[in-house]
Design a protein around this motif. Structure first.
Motif, PDB file in Angstrom:
ATOM      1  N   GLU A 171      47.888  46.704  43.669  1.00  0.00           N
ATOM      2  CA  GLU A 171      49.066  46.063  43.076  1.00  0.00           C
ATOM      3  C   GLU A 171      49.334  46.534  41.646  1.00  0.00           C
ATOM      4  O   GLU A 171      48.528  47.250  41.045  1.00  0.00           O
ATOM      5  CB  GLU A 171      48.900  44.537  43.104  1.00  0.00           C
ATOM      6  N   LYS A 172      50.461  46.089  41.085  1.00  0.00           N
ATOM      7  CA  LYS A 172      50.878  46.516  39.744  1.00  0.00           C
ATOM      8  C   LYS A 172      49.900  46.046  38.663  1.00  0.00           C
ATOM      9  O   LYS A 172      49.761  46.693  37.619  1.00  0.00           O
ATOM     10  CB  LYS A 172      52.277  45.996  39.433  1.00  0.00           C
ATOM     11  N   GLU A 173      49.212  44.921  38.894  1.00  0.00           N
ATOM     12  CA  GLU A 173      48.220  44.441  37.923  1.00  0.00           C
ATOM     13  C   GLU A 173      47.115  45.479  37.715  1.00  0.00           C
ATOM     14  O   GLU A 173      46.662  45.719  36.595  1.00  0.00           O
ATOM     15  CB  GLU A 173      47.617  43.115  38.381  1.00  0.00           C
ATOM     16  N   GLY A 174      46.679  46.071  38.819  1.00  0.00           N
ATOM     17  CA  GLY A 174      45.658  47.098  38.727  1.00  0.00           C
ATOM     18  C   GLY A 174      46.170  48.361  38.053  1.00  0.00           C
ATOM     19  O   GLY A 174      45.444  49.011  37.284  1.00  0.00           O
ATOM     20  N   LEU A 188      44.445  43.003  44.134  1.00  0.00           N
ATOM     21  CA  LEU A 188      45.269  43.196  42.937  1.00  0.00           C
ATOM     22  C   LEU A 188      44.884  44.468  42.186  1.00  0.00           C
ATOM     23  O   LEU A 188      45.749  45.230  41.743  1.00  0.00           O
ATOM     24  CB  LEU A 188      45.138  41.988  42.005  1.00  0.00           C
ATOM     25  N   LEU A 189      43.585  44.684  42.033  1.00  0.00           N
ATOM     26  CA  LEU A 189      43.152  45.836  41.239  1.00  0.00           C
ATOM     27  C   LEU A 189      43.421  47.159  41.954  1.00  0.00           C
ATOM     28  O   LEU A 189      43.848  48.138  41.326  1.00  0.00           O
ATOM     29  CB  LEU A 189      41.653  45.740  40.935  1.00  0.00           C
ATOM     30  N   LEU A 220      40.591  42.617  35.564  1.00  0.00           N
ATOM     31  CA  LEU A 220      40.964  41.319  36.126  1.00  0.00           C
ATOM     32  C   LEU A 220      39.711  40.471  36.262  1.00  0.00           C
ATOM     33  O   LEU A 220      38.614  40.981  36.476  1.00  0.00           O
ATOM     34  CB  LEU A 220      41.618  41.502  37.497  1.00  0.00           C
ATOM     35  N   SER A 261      39.542  51.057  35.506  1.00  0.00           N
ATOM     36  CA  SER A 261      39.862  49.632  35.359  1.00  0.00           C
ATOM     37  C   SER A 261      38.708  48.805  35.909  1.00  0.00           C
ATOM     38  O   SER A 261      37.846  49.314  36.629  1.00  0.00           O
ATOM     39  CB  SER A 261      41.164  49.307  36.091  1.00  0.00           C
ATOM     40  N   LYS A 308      42.858  44.055  28.018  1.00  0.00           N
ATOM     41  CA  LYS A 308      43.601  43.970  29.279  1.00  0.00           C
ATOM     42  C   LYS A 308      43.384  45.198  30.168  1.00  0.00           C
ATOM     43  O   LYS A 308      44.331  45.813  30.657  1.00  0.00           O
ATOM     44  CB  LYS A 308      45.098  43.762  29.007  1.00  0.00           C
ATOM     45  N   GLU A 311      48.490  48.514  35.747  1.00  0.00           N
ATOM     46  CA  GLU A 311      48.594  48.232  34.320  1.00  0.00           C
ATOM     47  C   GLU A 311      47.214  48.278  33.651  1.00  0.00           C
ATOM     48  O   GLU A 311      47.063  48.811  32.548  1.00  0.00           O
ATOM     49  CB  GLU A 311      49.230  46.851  34.108  1.00  0.00           C
ATOM     50  N   ALA A 312      46.215  47.723  34.318  1.00  0.00           N
ATOM     51  CA  ALA A 312      44.846  47.768  33.780  1.00  0.00           C
ATOM     52  C   ALA A 312      44.372  49.210  33.635  1.00  0.00           C
ATOM     53  O   ALA A 312      43.716  49.565  32.651  1.00  0.00           O
ATOM     54  CB  ALA A 312      43.901  46.982  34.686  1.00  0.00           C
TER      55      ALA A 312
END
Length: 554
Positions: free
Chosen positions: A512-515, A508-509, A485, A460, A482, A517-518
């Motif tokens: 967290e969940k954003e990372g 985040l990356l 970030l 990511s 996507k 998902e990436a």
């Protein structure tokens, strides 16, 4: 086979002229590995480049990397006085190379009827003056686009958009471009070098439209969400037809069909004649008259490349996705044992890889900003503090001169405070690092080479664009596929990125969940491009059909 933009029956001799920059040269190096395949044995390949690149390729050849290939290396270009990636300097760089090539070009023209004279030229997209050289030699010219499709599309559309006042009327940073293939990007993302070098890119675009085919270092599947390749194809066709006049449109519909790859089949990539007995004689006669008129009106267009065949009108260059061309297992024809850089290329002991071996799986953030432009000294300090705040494990490549220790670029005591979880270095083998199991994320300037290497490794991203095409590339990573970030305000003029924003995105990356998902999206993209380069995949078919046509299948 009637290959209208082809070479003659003599032994195939490919003249490769790459840009020597770190962001463009690797594509040509990978091309050499593909040409070393036994199916192309008997082909001559001459590489025109600098002393440094000649030495590099000579070492690889001595190691046995290009066995079976008649590889000839010519040092024609001197040391560049201008970095080719620095904004507004590409035109001066290309002019320097053009002047250096003149003497060699004269020799080529004098010997163009020799048995082993070049049968085609394959060059970097920016060295577009080689189109004129190809005309003098009566051979085809194939530019290679080492960047994303949308950058070349921007190069072709930008000058007209500027003349029409588009960027004055659309000053909002949030407005998306209403251009097929660029809709995903914003007006503020548009490459600034294209707008500042209007005359250079106008000439560059006109020459691209005269190419016989255009190769792009991407995959159809990777590019599809943006429509960049199709937008580029439309623009190339539009410009080629405009240069030949409106009558050419009718003739192209009559004489030629577009190539559509068939799954599982490697077919001809070049358009074939469509004249059949179904076309009335008077239509054929009218068309022949128009062909002769066009031939007299546009003598500089490629009429003479195949003079043993009947004259045909200008073809629209086909645009082929042949990538990713990267030195990563599963994406390269290079044996894995030869993917390691040769010892001595850099005086580096690969301590960073030994350090990575000791780190947990998917725990390290890799930070690198390419080989030319660097973040400011103030932003370097801010990033250092952000890494301390987040307590993340990191491997950071910092550009520094041999006389400047890395500690001078960092806050006092930073290396001592982070030595248990961080590693700083002035150089690192990027592809090996990205493939390492301990790497979780990649903070990058969003150069296209780095993006391809990251996607092929399934990591990511944190997008920190610095110049030129990197804003559009970042938009692709963050908003289209996507897999990363964005850092707010990164790449904007007169903006300094603060440690709080950097810390937020790193957190985040990495945690967290954003990372997460990436990461999932990146692994999904990796599978797509893996399929494209495998036997039967879209890039595999396009590349080997092209290579077969210009070498064995003439």
């Amino acid at each position: 086979m009637d290959f209208k933009c082809c070479v003659s029956k003599r032994r195939a001799h490919l003249l490769l002229v790459p840009l020597d920059s770190q962001s463009h040269f690797p594509t040509f190096r990978q091309l050499l590995y593909y040409l070393a395949d036994k199916r192309y044995n008997g082909v001559i390949v001459t590489v025109i480049t600098t002393q440094q690149r000649v030495q590099e390729l000579s070492k690889l050849r001595s190691r046995g990397d290009f066995n079976g290939l008649d590889l000839r290396l010519q040092e024609v270009f001197g040391k560049s006085r201008i970095a080719p990636n620095v904004i507004t300097k590409v035109s001066a760089y290309c002019e320097q190379r053009k002047q250096e090539f003149k003497t060699y070009q004269e020799k080529l023209v004098q010997s163009k009827n020799d048995a082993e004279s070049p049968s085609c030229i394959i060059s970097d997209m920016f060295l577009c003056w080689l189109q004129e050289t190809a005309e003098k030699l009566e051979i085809p010219w194939y530019p290679v686009i080492a960047t994303a499709s949308w950058y070349t599309l921007s190069c072709m559309k930008g000058p007209d958009m500027k003349r029409e006042g588009f960027f004055q009327l659309n000053t909002s940073e949030k407005i998306n471009l209403a251009v097929p293939g660029l809709e995903f990007s914003r007006s503020s993302d548009f490459p600034s070098d294209v707008l500042e070098l209007e005359d250079f890119f106008t000439c560059h675009s006109q020459r691209l439209a005269k190419a016989c085919a255009i190769l792009v270092n991407t995959a159809e599947e990777l590019d599809a969400p943006t429509g960049g390749l199709n937008g580029l194809r439309l623009q190339v066709e539009k410009m080629a037809m405009a240069m030949a006049g409106h009558r050419q449109v009718h003739l192209s519909k009559l004489f030629f069909a577009k190539f559509t790859p068939k799954p599982g089949k490697v077919g001809s990539i070049f358009p074939q004649p469509l004249i059949t007995d179904l076309i009335p004689f008077h239509i054929k006669l009218q068309s022949l008259v128009l062909v002769l008129i066009l031939r007299s009106e546009f003598p500089s267009l490629p009429w003479k490349y195949h003079h043993q065949h009947r004259p045909v009108p200008l073809q629209v260059p086909r645009v082929f996705a042949v990538g990713p061309m990267v030195s990563i297992p599963g994406f390269s024809s290079v044996p894995q044992s030869k993917l390691t850089p040769l010892q001595g290329f850099n005086d580096h002991t690969f301590e960073c890889l030994q350090w990575l071996d000791k780190q947990p799986t998917s725990s390290v953030l890799y930070i690198a900003f390419g080989s030319v432009i660097e973040i400011s000294s103030e932003e370097t300090v801010e990033l250092a503090y952000a890494l301390e705040i987040t307590n993340v494990k990191f491997l950071w490549v910092l550009k520094a001169s041999s006389s400047t220790p890395l500690s001078k670029l960092l806050p006092p005591g930073f290396e001592a405070r982070t030595k248990k979880r961080g590693f700083t270095t002035s150089w690192a083998p990027q592809t090996q690092i990205l493939m390492h199991a301990s790497i979780a994320g990649f903070m990058t300037h969003c150069g296209w080479n780095s993006i391809l290497e990251g996607l092929c490794s399934g990591v990511s991203f944190i997008a920190w664009p610095l110049a030129n095409d990197e804003q559009q590339n970042a938009r692709f990573l963050v908003d289209v596929v996507k897999v990363g970030l964005e850092i707010k305000n990164a790449g904007e003029d007169n903006s300094q990125i603060k440690r709080q924003e950097l810390g937020r995105v790193i957190q985040l990356l990495m945690y967290e969940k954003e990372g997460q998902e990436a990461k999932r999206n990146s692994l999904r993209m990796k599978k797509l491009v893996e399929a494209a380069v495998r036997d039967g995949g879209s890039s595999y078919q396009a590349l080997h059909s092209f290579l077969y046509e210009i070498t064995v299948g003439k």
